[in-house]
Write an enzyme that holds these catalytic residues in place. Sequence first.
Site, mmCIF file in Angstrom:
data_model
loop_
_atom_site.group_PDB
_atom_site.id
_atom_site.type_symbol
_atom_site.label_atom_id
_atom_site.label_comp_id
_atom_site.label_asym_id
_atom_site.label_seq_id
_atom_site.Cartn_x
_atom_site.Cartn_y
_atom_site.Cartn_z
ATOM 1 N N SER A 124 0.835 -1.195 0.000
ATOM 2 C CA SER A 124 0.000 0.000 0.000
ATOM 3 C C SER A 124 0.879 1.258 0.000
ATOM 4 O O SER A 124 1.719 1.417 -0.879
ATOM 5 C CB SER A 124 -0.969 -0.032 1.193
ATOM 6 O OG SER A 124 -2.004 0.909 1.036
ATOM 7 N N GLU A 221 -1.519 -3.092 -8.015
ATOM 8 C CA GLU A 221 -2.832 -3.252 -7.393
ATOM 9 C C GLU A 221 -3.203 -1.908 -6.803
ATOM 10 O O GLU A 221 -2.397 -0.979 -6.820
ATOM 11 C CB GLU A 221 -2.795 -4.351 -6.327
ATOM 12 C CG GLU A 221 -1.773 -4.141 -5.214
ATOM 13 C CD GLU A 221 -2.283 -3.309 -4.055
ATOM 14 O OE1 GLU A 221 -3.495 -3.379 -3.754
ATOM 15 O OE2 GLU A 221 -1.482 -2.590 -3.435
ATOM 16 N N HIS A 286 -4.598 -5.582 -1.600
ATOM 17 C CA HIS A 286 -5.583 -5.301 -0.563
ATOM 18 C C HIS A 286 -6.709 -6.337 -0.511
ATOM 19 O O HIS A 286 -7.692 -6.142 0.200
ATOM 20 C CB HIS A 286 -6.196 -3.918 -0.781
ATOM 21 C CG HIS A 286 -5.257 -2.778 -0.525
ATOM 22 N ND1 HIS A 286 -4.297 -2.395 -1.431
ATOM 23 C CD2 HIS A 286 -5.139 -1.933 0.540
ATOM 24 C CE1 HIS A 286 -3.630 -1.355 -0.942
ATOM 25 N NE2 HIS A 286 -4.125 -1.050 0.243
#
Length: 320
Positions: A124, A221, A286
Site C-alpha cells: 500500500s 494493485e 488489498h
Amino acid sequence: MTRQDPGPATPLARPARLRPGSRVAVVAPSGPVPADRLEEGLAVLRDWGLEPVVGPHVRSTHPELEYLAGTDADRAADLQAAWCDPSVEAVLCARGGFGAHRMVDLVDWAAIRASGPKVFVGYSDITVLHEAFALRAGFATLHGPMVATETFLKDAPTREHLRATLFEPETVRTLGLTSAGALVPGGAEGVLYGGCVSLLAADTGTPGGRSHARGNLLVIEDTGEEPYRLDGILTRLLRSGALTGVAGVACGSWQECGPYEKIRAVLADRFGPLGIPVVEELGFGHGATALTIPLGLPAVLDAPADGGRCTLTVQVPALL
C-alpha cells in the site's frame, strides 16, 4: 540523493532469510496503528519464534494531523534506526495509510545502503519505500502483508505465505492464486517492481523516482480508485515514460475500485497497445488473500493463451 538514469534493470541485493530467534523491528512509516491490532500481530510474530521490537513512535499520532503516526522526522528516524541496528534482521511495517511520501527524503539512504540488505515487508503506502530501497539502496524487498492489518490477522493463507517466504523462500517461488487469468496472453521475463499503482504514479518526477521500466516486470494493485481515476494513474505513468520498456504486467486486487469489469476494461485499454503479457487477479494487494511478492528479483510471467494456469515464478528464492 537522486539516481543516475539506469540501464536495463538488474537484480537487486537479497537479504538473508529469517530463523527462529531472529530479532525483527516493527515500524509505522505512514498512518497510526490501532493498539489492539498491533498486539495481535506481535503475538503472531512471537508464535513464529521471532523476537519483535516496536519502534519508539509506532504508537504515536501526529499532534495536529491525526492520519500520521507521529511527525515525519520521527517516522523516518524509526525506520533508519531499525535498519542501522546490527541486531535487527528484518524491518516489518505495521500498516499503510498515508505518510511515506512525506518522510522518504528524510531518511539517510547512504547510511541505509552502508548497513546492507535486510528483510523489509509492507504494501500500500509502503510502495514509496519499496521504490526507495530499490533505486537508492539497491536492495530487494517484499511486497507483503503488514503486522497490524486485517488481512494478516484474519487470513491464514496470507500469513502462511509470508511465513514461508521469510523462513523457507525456496518453497514459494511460483506465485498465483487460482483466480489468475490472462488479460493479454504471452510470456515475459524481467526484474520485479511495483506495488500500489497510485503511489507509483505519485512517485513519478520526484527525487530518485523511476524514469523507465526497461527490463522490468510490473506488479500493480490498488484500493479505492474509481475506473476513471485508475485510467488517469496509468495514463500518467505512460505519458511520463515511467513504463517505457516494461516487459509484462501482473495485476493483483482492486478492492473498492468499482465494478471489476470496468477496471478490467481500463487495464486492457491502457496496457493492450503495449503488446506485452498482462495477468489479472494474481492474488496480492488489498484483497482477502494476499501473496507475498518479492521485488527486485528476476522472474518469469506466464499467461497462456489456452486458458492454462497463469503464474509468476521468481527465478531465485526471495531470501538467501
